[in-house]
Design a protein around this motif. Structure first.
Motif, short mmCIF file in Angstrom:
data_model
loop_
_atom_site.label_atom_id
_atom_site.label_comp_id
_atom_site.label_asym_id
_atom_site.label_seq_id
_atom_site.Cartn_x
_atom_site.Cartn_y
_atom_site.Cartn_z
N LEU A 1 5.52 7.90 2.35
CA LEU A 1 5.03 6.92 1.40
C LEU A 1 4.04 5.94 2.01
CD1 LEU A 1 8.31 6.08 -0.56
CD2 LEU A 1 6.61 7.85 -1.00
N GLY A 2 3.76 6.08 3.31
CA GLY A 2 2.80 5.20 3.95
C GLY A 2 1.37 5.71 3.80
N LYS B 1 9.99 -2.53 -13.24
CA LYS B 1 10.25 -1.14 -12.87
C LYS B 1 9.15 -0.57 -11.96
CE LYS B 1 10.85 3.42 -15.02
NZ LYS B 1 10.91 4.13 -16.32
N VAL B 2 9.54 0.11 -10.91
CA VAL B 2 8.60 0.80 -10.03
C VAL B 2 8.18 2.12 -10.68
CG1 VAL B 2 8.32 1.92 -7.78
CG2 VAL B 2 9.56 -0.24 -7.95
N THR B 3 6.88 2.38 -10.71
CA THR B 3 6.35 3.62 -11.27
C THR B 3 5.49 4.33 -10.22
OG1 THR B 3 4.28 2.67 -12.10
CG2 THR B 3 6.24 2.45 -13.51
N GLN C 1 0.81 -1.22 0.00
CA GLN C 1 0.00 0.00 0.00
C GLN C 1 0.85 1.28 0.00
OE1 GLN C 1 -3.12 -0.20 3.01
NE2 GLN C 1 -3.24 -2.43 2.80
N VAL C 2 1.87 1.27 -0.85
CA VAL C 2 2.73 2.45 -0.98
C VAL C 2 1.95 3.55 -1.69
CG1 VAL C 2 4.84 3.35 -2.05
CG2 VAL C 2 4.83 1.07 -1.03
N ASN C 3 2.16 4.77 -1.24
CA ASN C 3 1.45 5.90 -1.81
C ASN C 3 2.43 6.91 -2.41
OD1 ASN C 3 -0.30 7.97 -2.47
ND2 ASN C 3 -0.61 8.65 -0.35
N GLU D 1 6.16 15.53 -5.03
CA GLU D 1 7.32 14.98 -5.71
C GLU D 1 7.79 13.68 -5.05
OE1 GLU D 1 9.03 16.64 -8.41
OE2 GLU D 1 7.10 17.67 -8.45
N LYS D 2 6.86 12.91 -4.49
CA LYS D 2 7.23 11.73 -3.72
C LYS D 2 8.05 10.72 -4.52
CE LYS D 2 3.38 11.76 -0.41
NZ LYS D 2 2.23 10.98 0.10
N PHE D 3 7.62 10.45 -5.74
CA PHE D 3 8.31 9.43 -6.53
C PHE D 3 9.75 9.86 -6.86
CE2 PHE D 3 9.40 7.21 -10.49
CZ PHE D 3 9.25 5.90 -10.06
#
Length: 550
Positions: free
Chosen positions: A477-478, A441-443, A312-314, A319-321
Motif C-alpha cells: 500500500l506504499g 469510510k475508507v474507499t 499517500q496510500v495506494n 485486490e489491494k483494498f
C-alpha cells in the motif's frame, strides 16, 4: 423453587451464547442467596462474565460449562477457584484479576486451548504449573506476591507467548532459560527485587520492550539506562555486558565472545539492512499537527487510544483494498483477541473535521450513520437493532454462532457509557468496539488514512498498531521510495550523522522500494498535557523493515 434470575432466564429462553452478570444488583442477589445454580445449566454458553460483585467462591458447577471459550471473573471477592475449572477444555480467555486469591489450583495446565491468562491484582505467592499451555499469547500476574519467575513457561513449545506482565511482585531473579521464549516481545518486571539481569535475555529474538524500573540493579550503567527508559539501548547493553547464567550455543545465537563477535554481528546487521527494500518513513508531529483529546470519562470504559496518519496510500491495482479490509478482520480475530484486547478503526482523513475527542457517553447521546447503513441512529438504537438481527440469524441458522459485528455485542452488555470518537464538527466517527461511521469510510480512492487503536492496555494498543502498519506495507500500500536523507533508525548515530564501522559517513540514500509514510499523532488530555505520541522512537522496531525517521 427459587425464582430464576432475569438475566439467566433471558439467556436460557433465547438460547444465548453470552451471559454477563455484573454490578451492584447482581452483587446483592449473590449476597442474599449465593450465585444461582441455574447459571451452570446453560451448558451452551461460550462467554460468561461475573464481575464487580461480592462473589467469593467459584463453585464446582463451573465444570458443567464445557463450551466456554471466554470466562471473566474480574473484580470480585474470590479467595478460591474450583479445580473443576479443568473441565473447560475449550477455554481461550481466562480473567481472574482483581480478586483475593492466594493460590491458583494446579490444574490450569490442562486448559490447553488457553491464549490469555490474567491473574493480576491478587495475593498469589507462586504460579501453578503452566506447562502445556502452548497456545498462550498473553500472561499477566502483575501485582501479586510472587518471588520467583514461573519456570514452567520456559519451554521452546511456547511459540506464541509474546507478552508477560509480572510487575509489582517480589521476583529476585530472571532464569537464563528465558531465552527459550522465542516469541516474547514485551516483558514487564517493573517494581520487583531484581539485582541483576541475565545475558540470555538478549537472546530473545523478538523482545522489543523490557521494563525494569523500580528494581535495585547492581550494574549502575544498566540502572541508568533503565531510568532513562531507553529500550533499544537496554537490550543492546544486556547482550553485550550482562553475564550469562547457562551455557550458550554460539551457533544458534550467532555470537562469539568479546569484540570479534560483536564486530561480526555488526557486519551481519548491516548486510541485512542493505538487503531491505521496503521502508516506513516517520514524519514527526509538530505543534499544529492533528491530535486526539482524551476525556476522563473513558477511564472506566476503554482507557487507552493511540493513533497515527498514513499518507499517500495506494489502493490502486489488483485486490489491494479487499485485502486491506480482510487484513483488519484477521488482526481483530488474532492479536486483538476478538476485540477484547484492542479494536482497530480506519478513517479517510479528509472526511474528518479538525481534532478528534475520545470520549465515553450514555448510548442515547451517541449518534452516527454506521458503516453499511443509510440512516443515523443512536448507539442505543444500533445495539438493539444488532441484537435483534443476531437473534434472527440464530433462529434462521439454528446455531449459536454469530457473524460480523454481532459477535462483539457482549463487550457492551450492561455498560452505562459507550466509547466514541468525535471530531470538531460533532461528527461521531467511531463507536468502538462495534463500528465506524459511514461518514469517514475508507474507499479505494482514499489516499490519507487516520488509524486508531483503542483498548485496555497501552502496550497492547502499540503492538496492534505496529502489526497493522507492517501488514499495510506488506500488502503493497506504499508508494515507490525515492532518495531520502533521513536517518535510518537501524544504523548507529553519532553527532546526528550516520556512520559505518570505520567512522566514515555512509551513503544515506535508501534503495528504491515501497515506502509507507506514517505521520505521528499526539494523544493529549483535556488540559493539553501529552499522554502519548505514536510512533515514538521505541515503536515500530520490526524485523525485516527499515524505519526512516524525519
Amino acid at each position: 423453587m427459587e425464582t430464576m434470575w432475569e438475566e439467566v432466564l433471558e439467556a436460557k429462553r433465547a438460547n444465548k451464547c453470552e451471559l454477563t452478570l455484573t454490578g451492584q444488583s447482581v452483587s446483592n442477589k449473590i449476597e442474599t442467596s449465593g450465585l444461582q445454580v441455574s447459571v451452570f445449566e446453560l451448558t451452551h454458553l461460550k462467554f460468561l462474565e461475573i464481575s464487580n460483585t461480592c462473589l467469593d467462591v467459584l463453585p464446582d458447577n463451573i465444570g458443567q460449562l464445557v463450551n466456554l471459550n471466554q470466562l471473566s471473573l474480574r473484580n470480585n471477592k474470590l479467595h478460591t477457584i474450583s479445580s473443576h475449572i479443568e473441565k473447560l477444555s475449550k477455554l481461550k480467555f481466562l480473567d481472574l484479576s482483581v480478586n483475593q486469591l492466594e493460590a491458583i489450583p494446579d490444574v490450569l495446565h490442562k486448559l490447553t486451548a488457553l491464549q490469555s491468562l490474567n491473574i493480576s491484582l491478587n495475593k498469589v505467592s507462586s504460579l501453578p504449573n503452566l506447562r502445556g499451555l502452548f497456545h498462550l499469547i498473553y500472561l499477566n500476574f502483575a501485582n501479586n506476591n510472587c518471588s520467583h519467575f514461573p519456570e514452567s513457561i520456559l519451554d521452546e513449545n511456547f511459540t506464541q507467548l509474546s507478552e508477560i506482565r509480572a510487575n509489582n511482585n517480589k521476583i529476585s531473579s530472571i532464569p537464563g532459560n528465558i531465552k527459550k521464549l522465542l516469541a516474547l516481545k514485551i516483558l514487564d518486571l517493573n517494581n520487583n527485587a531484581l539485582v541483576s539481569v541475565p545475558g540470555e535475555l538478549g537472546d530473545c529474538p523478538k523482545l522489543k520492550d523490557i521494563f525494569l524500573e523500580g528494581n535495585k540493579l547492581s550494574d549502575k550503567r544498566l540502572q541508568k539506562l533503565v531510568e532513562q527508559c531507553r529500550q533499544k539501548q537496554i537490550l543492546d547493553y544486556v547482550r553485550s555486558h550482562c553475564p550469562k547464567t547457562v551455557s550458550v550455543d554460539n551457533k544458534n545465537t550467532g555470537q562469539g565472545k568479546g569484540k570479534p563477535g560483536k564486530k561480526g554481528n555488526k557486519k551481519m546487521e548491516n548486510s541485512k539492512i542493505d538487503e531491505i527494500l521496503d521502508k516506513l518513513k516517520i514524519l514527526h508531529a509538530g505543534d499544529s499537527t492533528f491530535s486526539v483529546i482524551v476525556t476522563t470519562a473513558v477511564r472506566d470504559v476503554r482507557p487507552y487510544i493511540i493513533a497515527c496518519i498514513v499518507r499517500q496510500v495506494n489502493f490502486q491495482g489488483g485486490e489491494k483494498f479487499k485485502k486491506f479490509i480482510a487484513m483488519q478482520t484477521r488482526l481483530h480475530d488474532t492479536i486483538c483477541g476478538k476485540r477484547n484486547l484492542g479494536t482497530i478503526a480506519t478513517h479517510d482523513l479528509n472526511r474528518i473535521n479538525g481534532n478528534v475527542t475520545y470520549d465515553a457517553r450514555p448510548p442515547a447521546r451517541i449518534k452516527l450513520v454506521p458503516l453499511g447503513r443509510k440512516s443515523e441512529v443512536t448507539a442505543e438504537e444500533l445495539y438493539v437493532q444488532l441484537n435483534n438481527e443476531a437473534e434472527t440469524l440464530r433462529k434462521e441458522k439454528k446455531k449459536n454462532v454469530y457473524s460480523g459485528i454481532h459477535k462483539y455485542l457482549y463487550l457492551l452488555k450492561d455498560k452505562s457509557h459507550y466509547p466514541c470518537l468525535v471530531d470538531e464538527s460533532s461528527q461521531v466517527i467511531s463507536f468502538p468496539p462495534i463500528t465506524n461511521s459511514s461518514g469517514t469510510k475508507v474507499t479505494e480512492d482514499t489516499t490519507d488514512i487516520f488509524l486508531e487503536v483503542t483498548g485496555c492496555s497501552l502496550s497492547t494498543c502499540k503492538e496492534i498498531m505496529d502489526a497493522l502498519l507492517q501488514n499495510m506495507l506488506q500488502l503493497g500500500l506504499g508508494e515507490p521510495g525515492s532518495q531520502d536523507t533521513s536517518e535510518e533508525s537501524t544504523c548507529k548515530q553519532e553527532g546526528g550523522e550516520t556512520h559505518d564501522d570505520n567512522g566514515t559517513e555512509k551513503d544515506k540514500s535508501p534503495k528504491k522500494g515501497l515506502q509507507l509514510i506514517v505521520e505521528q499523532v499526539k494523544v493529549v488530555d483535556e488540559e493539553g498535557k501529552l499522554r502519548v505520541v505514536y510512533p515514538s522512537r521505541t515503536d515500530l522496531q520490526l524485523d525485516g523493515i527499515t524505519v526512516l525517521r524525519e
